[in-house]
Design a protein around this motif. Structure first.
Motif, PDB file in Angstrom:
ATOM      1  N   GLY A 117       0.821  -1.198   0.000  1.00  0.00           N
ATOM      2  CA  GLY A 117       0.000   0.000   0.000  1.00  0.00           C
ATOM      3  C   GLY A 117       0.858   1.252   0.000  1.00  0.00           C
ATOM      4  O   GLY A 117       2.082   1.209   0.143  1.00  0.00           O
ATOM      5  N   GLY A 118       0.233   2.393  -0.170  1.00  0.00           N
ATOM      6  CA  GLY A 118       0.972   3.647  -0.169  1.00  0.00           C
ATOM      7  C   GLY A 118       1.750   3.859  -1.457  1.00  0.00           C
ATOM      8  O   GLY A 118       1.492   3.235  -2.492  1.00  0.00           O
ATOM      9  N   GLY A 119       2.753   4.749  -1.407  1.00  0.00           N
ATOM     10  CA  GLY A 119       3.576   5.040  -2.580  1.00  0.00           C
ATOM     11  C   GLY A 119       4.553   3.923  -2.895  1.00  0.00           C
ATOM     12  O   GLY A 119       4.666   2.930  -2.177  1.00  0.00           O
ATOM     13  N   LYS A 120       5.291   4.102  -3.992  1.00  0.00           N
ATOM     14  CA  LYS A 120       6.260   3.089  -4.411  1.00  0.00           C
ATOM     15  C   LYS A 120       7.482   3.088  -3.508  1.00  0.00           C
ATOM     16  O   LYS A 120       7.948   4.127  -3.051  1.00  0.00           O
ATOM     17  CB  LYS A 120       6.679   3.337  -5.857  1.00  0.00           C
ATOM     18  CG  LYS A 120       5.572   3.085  -6.868  1.00  0.00           C
ATOM     19  CD  LYS A 120       6.096   3.236  -8.283  1.00  0.00           C
ATOM     20  CE  LYS A 120       4.991   2.902  -9.295  1.00  0.00           C
ATOM     21  NZ  LYS A 120       5.491   2.992 -10.681  1.00  0.00           N
ATOM     22  N   THR A 121       7.998   1.884  -3.258  1.00  0.00           N
ATOM     23  CA  THR A 121       9.209   1.706  -2.462  1.00  0.00           C
ATOM     24  C   THR A 121      10.178   0.828  -3.239  1.00  0.00           C
ATOM     25  O   THR A 121       9.811  -0.257  -3.693  1.00  0.00           O
ATOM     26  CB  THR A 121       8.899   1.048  -1.108  1.00  0.00           C
ATOM     27  OG1 THR A 121       8.009   1.886  -0.375  1.00  0.00           O
ATOM     28  CG2 THR A 121      10.173   0.841  -0.300  1.00  0.00           C
ATOM     29  N   TYR A 122      11.410   1.300  -3.376  1.00  0.00           N
ATOM     30  CA  TYR A 122      12.436   0.528  -4.078  1.00  0.00           C
ATOM     31  C   TYR A 122      13.517   0.123  -3.087  1.00  0.00           C
ATOM     32  O   TYR A 122      13.872   0.885  -2.173  1.00  0.00           O
ATOM     33  CB  TYR A 122      13.031   1.340  -5.229  1.00  0.00           C
ATOM     34  CG  TYR A 122      12.036   1.583  -6.348  1.00  0.00           C
ATOM     35  CD1 TYR A 122      11.849   0.639  -7.351  1.00  0.00           C
ATOM     36  CD2 TYR A 122      11.282   2.753  -6.380  1.00  0.00           C
ATOM     37  CE1 TYR A 122      10.926   0.858  -8.367  1.00  0.00           C
ATOM     38  CE2 TYR A 122      10.351   2.982  -7.383  1.00  0.00           C
ATOM     39  CZ  TYR A 122      10.178   2.028  -8.378  1.00  0.00           C
ATOM     40  OH  TYR A 122       9.258   2.235  -9.371  1.00  0.00           O
ATOM     41  N   MET A 123      14.038  -1.076  -3.274  1.00  0.00           N
ATOM     42  CA  MET A 123      15.006  -1.654  -2.345  1.00  0.00           C
ATOM     43  C   MET A 123      16.124  -2.327  -3.128  1.00  0.00           C
ATOM     44  O   MET A 123      15.885  -2.920  -4.199  1.00  0.00           O
ATOM     45  CB  MET A 123      14.297  -2.675  -1.444  1.00  0.00           C
ATOM     46  CG  MET A 123      15.181  -3.396  -0.455  1.00  0.00           C
ATOM     47  SD  MET A 123      14.225  -4.566   0.550  1.00  0.00           S
ATOM     48  CE  MET A 123      13.843  -5.830  -0.696  1.00  0.00           C
ATOM     49  N   VAL A 124      17.340  -2.267  -2.602  1.00  0.00           N
ATOM     50  CA  VAL A 124      18.472  -2.910  -3.247  1.00  0.00           C
ATOM     51  C   VAL A 124      18.813  -4.209  -2.524  1.00  0.00           C
ATOM     52  O   VAL A 124      18.727  -4.299  -1.286  1.00  0.00           O
ATOM     53  CB  VAL A 124      19.702  -1.975  -3.274  1.00  0.00           C
ATOM     54  CG1 VAL A 124      20.222  -1.703  -1.862  1.00  0.00           C
ATOM     55  CG2 VAL A 124      20.824  -2.576  -4.134  1.00  0.00           C
ATOM     56  N   ILE A 125      19.134  -5.239  -3.299  1.00  0.00           N
ATOM     57  CA  ILE A 125      19.597  -6.527  -2.763  1.00  0.00           C
ATOM     58  C   ILE A 125      21.100  -6.583  -2.982  1.00  0.00           C
ATOM     59  O   ILE A 125      21.568  -6.422  -4.118  1.00  0.00           O
ATOM     60  CB  ILE A 125      18.892  -7.705  -3.469  1.00  0.00           C
ATOM     61  CG1 ILE A 125      17.376  -7.586  -3.303  1.00  0.00           C
ATOM     62  CG2 ILE A 125      19.382  -9.040  -2.912  1.00  0.00           C
ATOM     63  CD1 ILE A 125      16.591  -8.609  -4.106  1.00  0.00           C
ATOM     64  N   ASN A 126      21.871  -6.769  -1.924  1.00  0.00           N
ATOM     65  CA  ASN A 126      23.321  -6.668  -2.047  1.00  0.00           C
ATOM     66  C   ASN A 126      23.919  -7.767  -2.929  1.00  0.00           C
ATOM     67  O   ASN A 126      23.240  -8.699  -3.340  1.00  0.00           O
ATOM     68  CB  ASN A 126      23.997  -6.642  -0.664  1.00  0.00           C
ATOM     69  CG  ASN A 126      23.842  -7.960   0.084  1.00  0.00           C
ATOM     70  OD1 ASN A 126      23.785  -9.041  -0.496  1.00  0.00           O
ATOM     71  ND2 ASN A 126      23.766  -7.866   1.408  1.00  0.00           N
ATOM     72  N   ARG A 127      25.193  -7.654  -3.205  1.00  0.00           N
ATOM     73  CA  ARG A 127      25.848  -8.519  -4.173  1.00  0.00           C
ATOM     74  C   ARG A 127      25.786  -9.987  -3.773  1.00  0.00           C
ATOM     75  O   ARG A 127      25.489 -10.860  -4.590  1.00  0.00           O
ATOM     76  CB  ARG A 127      27.314  -8.091  -4.357  1.00  0.00           C
ATOM     77  CG  ARG A 127      28.074  -8.996  -5.330  1.00  0.00           C
ATOM     78  CD  ARG A 127      29.374  -8.369  -5.798  1.00  0.00           C
ATOM     79  NE  ARG A 127      30.015  -7.569  -4.769  1.00  0.00           N
ATOM     80  CZ  ARG A 127      31.075  -6.783  -5.006  1.00  0.00           C
ATOM     81  NH1 ARG A 127      31.567  -6.695  -6.219  1.00  0.00           N
ATOM     82  NH2 ARG A 127      31.618  -6.081  -4.036  1.00  0.00           N
ATOM     83  N   GLU A 128      26.050 -10.290  -2.498  1.00  0.00           N
ATOM     84  CA  GLU A 128      26.051 -11.690  -2.056  1.00  0.00           C
ATOM     85  C   GLU A 128      24.678 -12.329  -2.228  1.00  0.00           C
ATOM     86  O   GLU A 128      24.545 -13.446  -2.736  1.00  0.00           O
ATOM     87  CB  GLU A 128      26.486 -11.783  -0.589  1.00  0.00           C
ATOM     88  CG  GLU A 128      27.949 -11.438  -0.337  1.00  0.00           C
ATOM     89  CD  GLU A 128      28.210  -9.940  -0.325  1.00  0.00           C
ATOM     90  OE1 GLU A 128      27.235  -9.157  -0.399  1.00  0.00           O
ATOM     91  OE2 GLU A 128      29.386  -9.552  -0.262  1.00  0.00           O
ATOM     92  N   MET A 129      23.634 -11.614  -1.790  1.00  0.00           N
ATOM     93  CA  MET A 129      22.281 -12.152  -1.919  1.00  0.00           C
ATOM     94  C   MET A 129      21.845 -12.203  -3.384  1.00  0.00           C
ATOM     95  O   MET A 129      21.124 -13.112  -3.801  1.00  0.00           O
ATOM     96  CB  MET A 129      21.292 -11.289  -1.117  1.00  0.00           C
ATOM     97  CG  MET A 129      21.462 -11.366   0.398  1.00  0.00           C
ATOM     98  SD  MET A 129      21.244 -13.037   1.069  1.00  0.00           S
ATOM     99  CE  MET A 129      22.962 -13.472   1.392  1.00  0.00           C
TER     100      MET A 129
END
Length: 556
Positions: A117-129
């Motif tokens: 819900g709400g506005g857009k949220t962007y997230m980074v997944i680190n190199r190892e993952m």
């Protein structure tokens, strides 16, 4: 497995970093992966558990780097959990009604189910993952950036997002209502299903549910409907279930429920190397005395063990450990206090007085405080198999209340109180705390204590009435006749301060409307005495057994 469920549940979708506008690039949050050993109530690790979380406190700035990101609280984040008094009261009512069908449920990946819900949220997944993700899901390869990271748009309420707990709570609430459950008016995390004389109670702590019923068909029907709403969850059925770090065991013959943390006790005894040190009581008679080692009086030695101990120690030594001049590590002291407080608030109220008092020394503990703290561990070593038992034979709220006058260094009193269902039912709530206002007499101190306990007693009365569709009253046991007369007959001329007047009028209002009534109980049988003053010998054992529901010895 944790990453796989993110993909299978469509928690996110991968995006190209370059396709994002500048405003979104500047607000990409970090992520974290936690791995820990999952422990049982016996504190034994049975499996590794991983948890992938968003980290909204860190902002991704490219090239595998991040900086601090201040969080902004917008929207609803509150998510309630079951009140411990509510849980104990439900177990008490279940004991009284002989509700022998018990079930526990754990919803897998609960926070990942509702939409964000709400506005857009962007997230980074680190190199190892990202490397692990691409290995098992090659379709993610085109989204790997130059720094080896993958950026995703978060679609569901992933762990770590501020709104995630509230979103999950809203989701499971709606599903339980669809099943036919009714939310309690007294606790948002208690739900009920009633059909005629049969009942089913549901308590919720985030994604863990504990269910009791007196009808197997009702339980089976709930189980079937819940599986339709949440296909991915685990279910345990039986007389002995683990819930909230406690082992809850039901005896169908006696209708008694025992709640224990024996495994937790053993683990902390092992952690703090308590082996061989024992004590019959959690404190000596000098518990509330300040800097007792400096005083050099009769009890200046803070014994941990020894048959020469005048306060009930065990062993073959008379030794005391250190003197007051030695420094105490504040971090170690606080760690021990919090370890004990977790236990005292749940299944071992017999150490609550000592722990709450010593927690007031957290900022600057001395050697005397340290030795008093260690004595509690020695007492637990002597009583490690002790459990809390709830066995209700009469449906009434009974309160035992007591106060100690001028026991703290600032001359304030100490309140102790026990709430039970029935006089013999076992403790559903225990309170031991320093009074916030200064009493001018022991009568005033008792008055303050009664008013403090009444708010919890009225809550228990309303909850029991809601669960059972009956009207009950609150019986308050008090050992001070002056206080009883003051409450019943009218205010004393000695009471002039506003804060004391207010407490008097609160009590008088309940008495006048017939919700509460007071009865005298001898000091010898006052269970709450155990929560206001140090007690030793046979009387300690007697009151402790009453407090924990071990046996009943009150002779009125």
């Amino acid at each position: 497995e944790e990453l796989a469920q993110m993909v299978h549940k469509s928690v996110w979708r991968p995006v190209m970093y370059d396709s994002l506008s500048e405003i979104y690039r500047n607000n990409i949050i970090e992520s974290l992966m936690f791995v820990k050993m999952k422990l049982t109530t016996d504190m034994k690790g049975d499996r590794l558990k991983a948890r992938f979380c968003a980290d909204p406190t860190r902002k991704y700035v490219g090239r595998g780097k991040s900086i601090y990101r201040p969080t902004v609280k917008e929207g609803q984040f509150y998510a309630p959990t079951i009140n411990l008094q509510t849980l104990m009261t439900v177990l008490g009512v279940a004991s009284y009604k002989g509700m022998k069908y018990r079930m526990k449920k754990d919803v897998t990946g609960a926070f990942l189910i509702p939409k964000k819900g709400g506005g857009k949220t962007y997230m980074v997944i680190n190199r190892e993952m990202s490397q692990i993700l691409v290995k098992y899901f090659p379709e993610y390869l085109p989204f790997v950036g130059p720094d080896g990271c993958i950026v995703v748009e978060v679609l569901n309420a992933i762990y770590g997002l501020q709104e995630a707990p509230a979103k999950w709570n809203e989701h499971i609430h709606n599903k339980l209502i669809e099943i036919g459950a009714v939310q309690s008016k007294n606790d948002d995390c208690l739900y009920m299903i009633k059909k005629g004389t049969k009942s089913l109670y549901i308590t919720i702590f985030v994604d863990d549910l504990y269910i009791v019923s007196d009808d197997k068909d009702m339980l089976d029907d709930f189980d079937s409907k819940f599986k339709e709403k949440y296909p991915n969850h685990t279910t345990e059925v039986g007389d002995e279930l683990e819930y909230l770090g406690m082992k809850i065991s039901y005896d169908k013959t006696t209708k008694a429920t025992s709640i224990s943390q024996v495994g937790y006790v053993n683990s902390i005894l092992e952690k703090y190397l308590v082996d061989g040190k024992v004590a019959k009581t959690p404190s000596t008679l000098t518990l509330f005395e300040e800097n007792e080692l400096e005083n050099g009086g009769e009890h200046s030695k803070n014994y941990i063990e020894g048959i020469g101990d005048p306060h009930g120690g065990l062993g073959n030594d008379d030794r005391y450990v250190n003197d007051l001049s030695e420094e105490v590590n504040q971090k170690d002291y606080m760690s021990k206090v919090m370890t004990l407080l977790y236990l005292a608030k749940r299944t071992r109220p017999d150490i609550l007085k000592e722990v709450t008092y010593l927690s007031s020394k957290n900022l600057c503990p001395n050697r005397s405080d340290w030795d008093k703290l260690n004595r509690i561990f020695a007492y637990l070593n002597y009583t490690k198999d002790q459990v809390l038992c709830i066995n209700v034979d009469k449906l009434e709220v009974v309160v035992y209340v007591d106060a100690s006058y001028l026991v703290h260094s600032d001359m304030k009193g100490h309140t102790g109180g026990v709430i039970m269902l029935g006089e013999k039912g076992g403790t559903t709530l225990a309170i031991s705390r320093k009074q916030k206002v200064l009493a001018r007499s022991s009568t005033e101190a008792e008055l303050i204590a009664i008013e403090e306990l009444l708010q919890y007693a009225i809550f228990a009365k309303d909850l029991v009435s809601e669960l059972t569709d009956t009207t009950i009253k609150v019986k308050v046991y008090e050992d001070n006749m002056s206080t009883i007369k003051l409450c019943n007959n009218g205010k004393s001329n000695n009471i002039s301060t506003k804060h004391i007047k207010k407490k008097y009028f609160v009590i008088k209002e309940y008495l006048d409307e017939g919700t509460v009534y007071l009865e005298h109980l001898s000091t010898e049988d006052m269970i709450a005495d155990l929560l206001t003053k140090p007690i030793i010998g046979h009387r300690f054992v007697k009151l402790r057994d009453l407090l924990l529901g071990s046996r009943v010895v009150i002779d009125k």
